[in-house]
Design a protein around this motif. Structure first.
Motif, short mmCIF file in Angstrom:
data_model
loop_
_atom_site.label_atom_id
_atom_site.label_comp_id
_atom_site.label_asym_id
_atom_site.label_seq_id
_atom_site.Cartn_x
_atom_site.Cartn_y
_atom_site.Cartn_z
N SER A 113 156.22 143.52 31.82
CA SER A 113 155.39 144.12 32.39
C SER A 113 155.01 145.67 31.39
CB SER A 113 156.47 144.53 33.34
OG SER A 113 156.95 145.27 34.23
N VAL A 114 154.13 146.03 32.37
CA VAL A 114 153.41 147.74 31.90
C VAL A 114 153.42 148.07 32.45
CG1 VAL A 114 152.41 148.64 30.41
CG2 VAL A 114 152.63 146.13 29.92
N ASP A 115 154.54 149.30 33.07
CA ASP A 115 154.37 150.49 34.33
C ASP A 115 153.69 151.13 33.72
OD1 ASP A 115 158.15 150.49 34.26
OD2 ASP A 115 156.33 148.93 34.90
N LEU A 116 152.83 151.65 32.45
CA LEU A 116 151.86 152.51 32.76
C LEU A 116 150.36 151.59 33.07
CD1 LEU A 116 152.28 153.81 29.28
CD2 LEU A 116 152.65 155.50 31.42
N ASP A 117 149.57 152.51 34.01
CA ASP A 117 148.10 152.22 34.34
C ASP A 117 147.86 152.10 33.30
OD1 ASP A 117 149.04 151.98 36.73
OD2 ASP A 117 148.86 154.50 37.21
N PRO A 118 146.56 150.66 33.29
CA PRO A 118 145.23 150.34 32.03
C PRO A 118 144.59 151.55 32.67
CG PRO A 118 144.90 149.43 34.27
CD PRO A 118 146.58 149.79 34.44
N PRO A 119 144.06 151.98 31.12
CA PRO A 119 142.78 152.62 30.78
C PRO A 119 141.83 152.50 31.59
CG PRO A 119 143.67 152.20 28.82
CD PRO A 119 144.59 151.60 29.45
N ILE A 120 140.29 153.21 32.37
CA ILE A 120 139.43 152.41 32.54
C ILE A 120 138.64 153.42 32.54
CG2 ILE A 120 138.35 151.84 34.35
CD1 ILE A 120 141.08 150.42 36.09
N PRO A 121 137.05 153.25 31.27
CA PRO A 121 136.28 154.03 30.88
C PRO A 121 135.91 154.66 32.54
CG PRO A 121 136.46 152.15 29.65
CD PRO A 121 137.63 151.87 30.11
N SER A 122 135.54 156.01 32.23
CA SER A 122 134.50 156.57 33.92
C SER A 122 133.25 155.69 33.89
CB SER A 122 134.73 157.55 33.65
OG SER A 122 133.18 158.16 32.35
N ASN A 123 132.75 154.91 32.96
CA ASN A 123 131.48 154.14 33.82
C ASN A 123 132.32 152.65 33.07
OD1 ASN A 123 132.00 154.23 30.95
ND2 ASN A 123 129.63 154.52 30.17
N GLU A 124 132.69 152.33 33.73
CA GLU A 124 133.64 150.73 33.46
C GLU A 124 132.02 150.33 33.61
OE1 GLU A 124 136.17 147.75 32.25
OE2 GLU A 124 134.84 149.73 31.71
N MET A 125 131.59 149.72 35.33
CA MET A 125 130.89 148.75 35.84
C MET A 125 129.89 149.40 34.78
SD MET A 125 130.84 147.04 37.85
CE MET A 125 129.98 145.60 38.63
#
Length: 418
Positions: A11-23
């Motif tokens: 269980s990880v409470d931190l939101d996952p990092p998502i690059p701004s250009n992910e798509m």
């Protein structure tokens, strides 16, 4: 130690990092159309070199897709995959980490201290990763080195790791170029076969005409013409035999269906089934979900181009595992219909999970779905089903979704092949 099936979700409470250009990043990875389970030979020397340069016990080349981090090459540890949200490399691919991402002590970092590879064997402490960038903005994954004790890498060693990471990207590009060349050769062979087929009719007509003239020629005493026509007939038969040889070369015509061994850039339903089992059984076992795959007869051994099919089915299967509770089942049906010169691939991914509302289905098919959590709290990234819908449309296929909340979901992917 075998890590392949031993990494349990935490269980990880931190939101996952998502690059701004992910798509765009995911689309770049998909465009390479890589087989994550068949790349180790291409990179084994580089992972070993990276560990030796850094003086660490472990080195990995990781590619990160919508749901999963795939360790396509490893040194010092036996690992093939882990959930993306569990990884450290998900931080390395962020744009601001273009020069590398370093964690001196994983056990003291709030983001990583509870990870199984930190709290349990191999009790990792040190991490340094270099993004694998195909250009200035898009990182496919990371080259990383890890150690079970404290480390300090000099600027020179970090620079050497950057050079190794650059070579990894170069080999990925070469792999794509070779795959494209193989597809071009296959298309050329197909054209050759069609041309051979097309010349059969005209040449057959010439031979038939020559035979008619020859039959009537005695009464007209056209000995010289007959000799010339005989030559035409002989030459025509030779070309017809050549056309037959080209058409039948390396092919076994069984039941009217062209059969042959698949090439490197092709699947059959059977080989695709085994590939999917290797890739996604670990995820299903970790989640305690039963994964059943079936390749239906009679066309299970007919080759077809890979053409991003692994990426499409992989995202659908990962999504179904994510939204199916422990004790549930995910069924995958691989089928093919053959109509004259056209093949139609028909794939179904059916789960006993939480289901999808009609509104959510409409949102997926519009390409605008947002992320949600899985049944065990797995983090979502909101790109997996968007990507599937985009890829299927690009291949001129159709995505059908049947579901009711609480009753499971069935994804059907229909793709016509020339």
């Amino acid at each position: 130690m075998d890590q392949e099936n031993s990494i349990l979700p935490v269980s990880v409470d931190l939101d996952p990092p998502i690059p701004s250009n992910e798509m765009e990043r995911i689309m770049a990875l998909v465009d390479f159309d890589l087989d994550y389970m068949d790349l180790n030979k291409s990179f084994a020397d580089l992972t070993k070199l990276a560990a030796k340069v850094a003086g660490t016990s472990i080195s990995l080349i990781n590619l990160i897709d919508s749901f999963t981090q795939w360790s396509v090459s490893s040194y010092g540890i036996d690992i093939r995959q882990m959930p993306r949200e569990e990884s450290v490399c998900q931080y390395t691919i962020m744009e601001e980490n273009s020069d590398g991402f370093e964690v001196e002590d994983l056990s003291k970092d709030e983001r990583f201290k509870d990870r199984p590879f930190v709290t349990n064997a191999p009790h990792l402490k040190y991490y340094f990763g270099i993004p694998l960038k195909v250009n200035d903005d898009l990182a496919l994954g990371a080259l990383c080195v890890l150690h079970d004790d404290y480390k300090s890498l000099s600027a020179e060693k970090k620079e050497m790791l950057e050079i190794i990471a650059g070579e990894v990207v170069n080999r990925i590009k070469i792999h794509q170029a070779v795959a494209n060349l193989k597809r071009t050769v296959q298309e050329t062979n197909s054209i050759k076969n069609r041309v051979a087929h097309d010349i059969r009719g005209p040449i057959g007509g010439i031979i038939g005409l020559a035979e008619i003239i020859q039959m009537q020629g005695d009464s007209n005493k056209l000995e010289e013409v007959l000799d010339f026509i005989a030559l035409i007939q002989k030459s025509g038969k030779s070309v017809l035999e050549l056309a037959d040889e080209i058409l039948s070369h390396n092919f076994d015509l069984t039941g009217g269906v062209m059969k042959r061994a698949p090439k490197d850039h092709e699947f059959t339903l059977s080989t695709l089934k085994f590939k999917l089992e290797d890739m996604f059984n670990p995820q299903a076992i970790t989640k305690q979900v039963k994964l059943e795959l079936t390749a239906t007869a009679p066309f299970a051994e007919i080759p077809f181009p890979k053409n991003k099919i692994l990426q499409i089915l992989g995202n659908l299967i990962s999504n179904s595992i994510k939204f199916t509770p422990s004790g549930g089942i995910v069924e995958v049906l691989l089928d093919m219909e053959v109509l004259d010169q056209q093949k139609i691939l028909q794939f179904k991914v059916r789960d006993s999970g939480v289901g999808i509302s009609p509104e959510k289905i409409a949102e997926i098919l519009r390409g605008g779905t947002t992320s949600s959590k899985g049944t065990s709290g797995e983090k979502g990234y909101g790109f997996g089903l968007n990507l599937v819908n985009h890829l299927i449309k690009g291949l001129k296929g159709r995505l059908l979704i049947k579901s009711d909340p609480g009753e499971g979901t069935e994804f059907e992917f229909i793709l016509p092949l020339a």
